[in-house]
Design an enzyme around this catalytic site. Structure first.
Site, PDB file in Angstrom:
ATOM      1  N   HIS A  60       1.091  -1.330   0.100  1.00  0.00           N
ATOM      2  CA  HIS A  60      -0.259   0.327   0.044  1.00  0.00           C
ATOM      3  C   HIS A  60       1.119   1.543  -0.405  1.00  0.00           C
ATOM      4  CE1 HIS A  60      -3.846  -1.368   1.570  1.00  0.00           C
ATOM      5  NE2 HIS A  60      -3.509  -2.323   0.875  1.00  0.00           N
ATOM      6  N   GLU A  62       0.773   4.106   1.990  1.00  0.00           N
ATOM      7  CA  GLU A  62       0.962   3.867   3.122  1.00  0.00           C
ATOM      8  C   GLU A  62       2.901   3.086   3.318  1.00  0.00           C
ATOM      9  OE1 GLU A  62      -3.335   4.092   3.778  1.00  0.00           O
ATOM     10  OE2 GLU A  62      -1.856   3.243   2.301  1.00  0.00           O
ATOM     11  N   CYS A  90      -6.142   1.670   5.519  1.00  0.00           N
ATOM     12  CA  CYS A  90      -6.807   0.490   6.335  1.00  0.00           C
ATOM     13  C   CYS A  90      -6.169   0.056   7.748  1.00  0.00           C
ATOM     14  CB  CYS A  90      -6.231  -0.556   5.448  1.00  0.00           C
ATOM     15  SG  CYS A  90      -4.760  -0.864   5.201  1.00  0.00           S
ATOM     16  N   CYS A  93      -2.583  -0.664   7.413  1.00  0.00           N
ATOM     17  CA  CYS A  93      -1.532   0.788   7.587  1.00  0.00           C
ATOM     18  C   CYS A  93      -1.978   2.050   8.565  1.00  0.00           C
ATOM     19  CB  CYS A  93      -2.096   2.056   6.080  1.00  0.00           C
ATOM     20  SG  CYS A  93      -0.882   0.590   4.512  1.00  0.00           S
TER      21      CYS A  93
END
Length: 168
Positions: A60, A62, A90, A93
């Protein structure tokens, strides 16, 4: 009257940089989420979603940006940094944000179903965890939201077109 001075330390400016990263993800057919990490008014990390490209569910924006920031700082603690991300983090993260002890998270579009910064739950300010960070939401909301809407609409259209072509 003279032109206004651009405040390079503003949330709008840094979210614009995150949006540029999200556009890169979109171009590569990745979910268009972008992130930047800022320390002392400077961007020290930039990333976008690369889950499909890297075949890695943890890639991801992040997560990739936090790893870059740790390398830039030379420590896993990011206590004086801010993460700007186009979509609410999410749970994975958000957990990484807590573990790296970020001071602040700024995001654009919320995620009522899966967001972990106040959408579905709030891990960033969970009372029993060892760290809590400041949250600012809704920065450049419409731009962030529209990028996601456009991407998923195109994905649905492509899937529908593919199903029709197969059935002919």
């Amino acid at each position: 009257m003279s032109d206004p001075i651009i405040d390079l330390h503003s949330d709008d400016y840094f979210m614009g940089e995150a949006l540029r990263q999200a556009a890169k993800a979109y171009e590569r057919e990745e979910v268009p989420v972008g992130a930047v990490v800022v320390r002392e008014g400077r961007i020290i990390a930039r990333a976008y979603n690369q889950v499909e490209t890297l075949k890695d569910a943890t890639a991801h924006a992040e997560m990739l940006a936090l790893t870059q920031a740790e390398n830039a700082v030379g420590d896993w603690r990011l206590t004086d940094c801010t993460l700007y991300v186009t979509k609410e983090p999410c749970p994975m993260c958000a957990g990484a944000v807590v573990h790296t002890r970020l001071a602040r998270v700024v995001f654009g579009a919320g995620d009522a179903k899966g967001g972990a910064a106040g959408g579905a739950l709030n891990l960033l300010q969970f009372p029993t965890l060892n760290h809590r960070c400041e949250i600012t939401s809704g920065v450049r909301l419409e731009e962030c939201r529209e990028l996601l809407r456009s991407f998923f609409a195109a994905q649905r259209a492509a899937k529908k077109h593919g199903e029709i072509a197969e059935g002919e």
